[in-house]
Design an enzyme around this catalytic site. Sequence first.
Site, PDB file in Angstrom:
ATOM      1  N   ASP A   1      -0.760   1.078  -4.742  1.00  0.00           N
ATOM      2  CA  ASP A   1      -1.748   0.077  -5.166  1.00  0.00           C
ATOM      3  C   ASP A   1      -3.076   0.719  -5.543  1.00  0.00           C
ATOM      4  O   ASP A   1      -4.058   0.024  -5.818  1.00  0.00           O
ATOM      5  CB  ASP A   1      -1.939  -1.007  -4.114  1.00  0.00           C
TER       6      ASP A   1
ATOM      7  N   SER B   1       0.829  -1.199   0.000  1.00  0.00           N
ATOM      8  CA  SER B   1       0.000   0.000   0.000  1.00  0.00           C
ATOM      9  C   SER B   1       0.867   1.255   0.000  1.00  0.00           C
ATOM     10  O   SER B   1       1.676   1.458  -0.891  1.00  0.00           O
ATOM     11  CB  SER B   1      -0.964  -0.033   1.184  1.00  0.00           C
TER      12      SER B   1
ATOM     13  N   ASP C   1      -2.010   6.199  -4.163  1.00  0.00           N
ATOM     14  CA  ASP C   1      -0.884   5.464  -3.587  1.00  0.00           C
ATOM     15  C   ASP C   1      -0.482   4.322  -4.525  1.00  0.00           C
ATOM     16  O   ASP C   1      -1.132   4.097  -5.552  1.00  0.00           O
ATOM     17  CB  ASP C   1      -1.215   4.976  -2.172  1.00  0.00           C
TER      18      ASP C   1
END
Length: 574
Positions: free
Chosen positions: A305, A144, A303
């Site tokens: 992902d 993440s 971000d």
Amino acid sequence: MDYRATYEQWCTDSYFDEATRAELVAIAGDEKEIEDRFYRTLEFGTAGLRGVIGAGTNRMNVYTVRQATQGLANYIIAQNGQERGVVIAHDSRNMHDEFTDATALCLAANGIKTYVFKDLRPVPMLSFAVRQLGTLAGVVITASHNPREYNGYKVYWEDGAQVTPPHDVNIMAEVGKVTSFDMVKTMDKEDAIAKGLYVVLDDSIDEEYFKAVRALSIHPEIIKEMAKDIKIVYTPLHGSGLLPVTRVLSDLGFEQVYVEPQQAIADGNFPTCPSPNPESAAAFELALKLAKEKDADIVLATDPDADRLGVYCKDTKSGEYVSFTGNMSAMLIAEYMLAEKTKMGTMPQNPVFVESIVSTAMGQAIAKAYDVEYIETLTGFKYIGEKIREFEAAGDKNYVFGMEESYGCLPGTYARDKDAPAAVVMLCEVAAYYKKQNMTLWDAMMAMYEKYGYYKEDITTLTLKGIDGAAQINALMNKARTEVPTVIGDYEVLEVIDYKACTRTNVKTGEVSPTGLPSSNVFYYVLNDNAWCCVRPSGTEPKIKFYFGIKGTSLADADAKNAHLKEHTMKMFE
């Protein structure tokens, strides 16, 4: 076996590749580092794996990834899910190819078919693919928004949401049974491909996803009308958002979209932003520079992902770019969707707005204004996905919107996790809608504050690493539960909610009632004057988080109340 003995085994056993052994031999004189790498096996929690990349049992490497995957494989086999298979996606994190293949080839060696995206793809596209292909599970290789030294492994189930009970705890139990590496299977990649156990996906899943996101648009005619006037700057922060974000914005007709060129390059070292977190001002530095050059209306960042969206908007009165929290941007989308669906008569019957317990209380106010049922879940978007599944199974409610404070929302049911590309689409449409009325997103936010109240939320995080850190986090949570105050600063404590014990206690009367939610290690204080605060350990990082929420009468009043509540809450945990 103690950590020292495990370290020596990794240094000498030919099972581990030469590079791994050399990395460990190089730290032979650093006892603290050896202990940290080997004092435990990297924990497979309800969110999967997440850790620093490196050699050792407490690190992300092909061996710990395979070990976790063997446990997942054992559970899939127990569910007779081999033929249905698993979809695997990854973002731009370092070691993404190695971890993707380690996962796929372990599953294949267990007779489980795998579908692998040919290039980096975001979390929402993986969630969508699980549903489209009808697989039993999915895996995303990602950490993440964590710093560059991290990678991770998130597991999804057949509904497209991250695993929830009973599957999460059952998978954890199976992973826990894989106690040695000789229990782990793998196979040659060419053999897996030849046997049809390793399938590279074509573009058809992508196209179906883009179609689903385009269908979210409520007023495509307004986009077309304002397409030449609204200027958008976007950065994928070296991650997986570039393809889906630029594609759907183009499909919907936005003409002035400027991508920050340095951060458009997928790179797990994140050279321009060591912490690729859209909550961080530092991550926006280059995008804001470009925005000023282009005189952009809005500035957006996803971000790595691409499940979280960060937002800045130009305040035409001051000429400066103003940051929006995840709560603020989600409320703009929610207000727009609920208002326009109500106005157009397209609101489904028995509509529901879902948000996590640490999200803004403004969500409840918006839901009430449009006669939409409001439901809270535990922190973690998987619980929102679980609610969608429950609604569909029962056929009695219709999900309209869901969000959590950590910069993520889902404006549809085609996927079951936070979807930043979809949030981009909706927020750009909202910006076009207001620009037609000569308003910015900041103007719209101020109008919402005037309508509902000046809600403000904040968060403070303490990072406490290693064995000592874990003990400190436990001690702070114990303190919350055993030293319950009657006041926090000027605020009266009305109730305390122990989500671990599933109890809600009236502080004055002592009356205890159930929360109605699953057990989770969270402690929550309900205060007077629409205020609240909460403490919980992170599920993915060595951190403990303190959340605060208040309702003010103006921006200045909200800031003052927030500062007061934060100061006095943190004093409780000194």
